[in-house]
Scaffold this active site. Structure first.
Site, short mmCIF file in Angstrom:
data_model
loop_
_atom_site.label_atom_id
_atom_site.label_comp_id
_atom_site.label_asym_id
_atom_site.label_seq_id
_atom_site.Cartn_x
_atom_site.Cartn_y
_atom_site.Cartn_z
N ARG A 197 17.53 96.64 60.36
CA ARG A 197 17.42 95.37 59.62
C ARG A 197 16.70 95.56 58.28
O ARG A 197 15.92 94.70 57.85
CB ARG A 197 16.70 94.30 60.45
N SER A 248 19.59 85.68 65.26
CA SER A 248 18.25 86.04 65.74
C SER A 248 17.23 85.59 64.71
O SER A 248 17.32 85.99 63.54
CB SER A 248 18.12 87.56 65.90
N GLU A 261 13.26 87.68 61.05
CA GLU A 261 14.40 88.32 60.37
C GLU A 261 14.96 87.38 59.30
O GLU A 261 15.38 87.81 58.22
CB GLU A 261 15.50 88.63 61.40
#
Ligand code: FAD
Ligand code: EPU
Length: 353
Positions: free
Chosen positions: A165, A236, A332
């Site tokens: 990520r 998420s 995130e």
């Protein structure tokens, strides 16, 4: 096309109402010089600049006081050599549509990354990943427009500094690089990646095809993840935390069923969704926001939530998980404040001030 005082509600998958002072639709590469000049003007006036794709990883915490560049560049080109397909796609192309078109043409490789919302240009930014593969596994190069100089540059995959990520586009190049095009290399010697989670069930079939994996990924995702068209969300909300071996061992002794994924650097990745679930937070609500019942890692706009409902729910999740497991969750989702990028702690500090 330039608009002023425009709503961003249709341009973020949380469906939060927020306005931007200026909105630039970047749909033709010939607009690059005009865009660079506009960015210069904005920066001289101390106004923030945001590059926006499909808005599926962004939470607008308040109205944006500067320029939003909506990336709408289109075009796909596919070439082949004896060993590979070379897929080039402009930044505004829809990611899932590109994956689907490749699979339909018998160009295999991207199937595990099906149904990820958003556009191609955002894929390198957080190095999108799902079901055992990541964008970096296929990336050949990324081209970008330097918003400061108006010049174009190209980075190879190594230069993009991809990690879980993460990439250079979230760090050193964050405020300057507007990704215009990505090039991916898909080997004709296709290999299935079906050993991850629910996809393991496919392993019993000796000759699993890319199309079968594509269909399974789409089915699993549709069952677990809420469709943003029906229920606002950004996937998420937190990253899966990577913790020390000591903490992982301590938690595993207390919770033997806790999922653990050992990493190359000896640290251990934990499942944030499991931690949130075990903390008893599924279904927890704050105003119109809620923790999703099927996937605790997803926060949803259940009932006309405000950005602050989502932020305060996220803070409740973060502090509860910290108290119960001593694990710090990092979000995130990218937080946008009126003056540019911000984060959960900053927004909470302002709410409490
Ligand atoms: P945006 O949200 O518009 O932007 C995200 C960030 O990228 C911003 O910081 C923005 O400034 C920057 N950016 C966008 N375009 C450019 C560009 N052209 N140049 C430079 N910077 C740019 N992600 C995963 O990794 N795996 C998943 O499995 C996954 N599943 C999801 C499921 C759902 C239901 C949802 C809603 C989201 C999911 N996501 C997942 C998150 C999200 O889809 C990805 O991060 C996606 O790549 C974001 O694309 P976007 O076009 O919506 O980007
Ligand atoms: N789990 C629970 N309860 C929950 C949710 C998950 O117990 O409510 C457990 C699951 O049973 C499983 C583990 O947690 O043992 C992991 O869950 P899952 O396989 O659903 O994946 P995830 O770790 O929650 C990650 C990515 C997703 C990606 C999937 C599939 C992150 C932050 N998220 O989710 O990416 O689609 O794996 O590969 O890495 C996104 O980034 O937006 C995203 C959706």
């Amino acid at each position: 096309m330039i608009e002023t005082n425009s709503s961003l509600k249709a341009f973020n998958t949380f469906s939060i109402e927020a306005k931007t002072q200026t909105l630039f639709h970047f749909n033709n590469i010939k607009q690059a010089a005009e865009l660079a000049a506009l960015v210069k003007e904005m920066r001289a006036a101390d106004k923030p600049v945001l590059i926006l794709g499909g808005g599926s990883n962004i939470l607008f915490c308040e109205d944006f006081s500067g320029l939003v560049i909506k990336v709408e560049l289109s075009g796909v080109d596919i070439k082949e050599s004896d060993s590979d397909y070379i897929v080039q796609a402009a930044a505004g192309e829809d990611w899932h549509q590109l994956v689907t078109n490749c699979i339909e043409k018998g160009i295999d490789g991207l199937e595990n990354l099906a149904l990820i919302p958003g556009v191609v240009g955002a894929a390198p930014v957080q190095n999108i990943g799902a079901y055992g593969t990541e964008f970096k596994d296929f990336c050949e190069s990324v081209e970008y427009l330097d918003l400061n100089s108006g010049e174009f540059f190209k980075l190879n995959a190594q230069q993009c500094l991809f990690a879980y990520r993460d990439s250079i586009f979230k760090t050193a190049a964050m405020h300057s690089a507007l990704i215009t095009k990505v090039t991916m290399k898909l080997s004709k010697q296709w290999q299935a990646h079906s050993r991850y989670g629910l996809l393991k069930e496919l392993d019993s079939s000796a000759k699993v095809t890319a199309k079968q994996i594509y269909q399974s990924v789409c089915q699993i995702r549709s069952e677990k993840l809420p469709d943003p068209e029906l229920l606002g969300n950004a996937g998420s909300f937190f990253k899966n935390p990577v913790v020390s071996q000591e903490l992982a061992a301590k938690l595993s002794a207390l919770y033997p069923q806790m999922p653990c994924y050992p990493q190359e650097d000896c640290r251990v990745k934990l499942a944030a969704g499991w931690l949130i679930d075990q903390a008893g937070l599924k279904g927890t609500k704050f105003g119109g926001a809620a923790v999703h019942q099927n996937q605790a890692l997803v926060l949803i706009n259940e009932n006309n939530a405000s950005a602050l409902d989502i932020v305060q729910l996220a803070e409740l999740v973060r502090t509860t998980v910290k108290e119960k497991f001593s694990v710090e969750l990092e979000h995130e989702v990218r937080f946008m404040g009126c003056r540019g990028e911000t984060n959960l702690s900053e927004v909470i500090k302002n709410v409490r001030a």
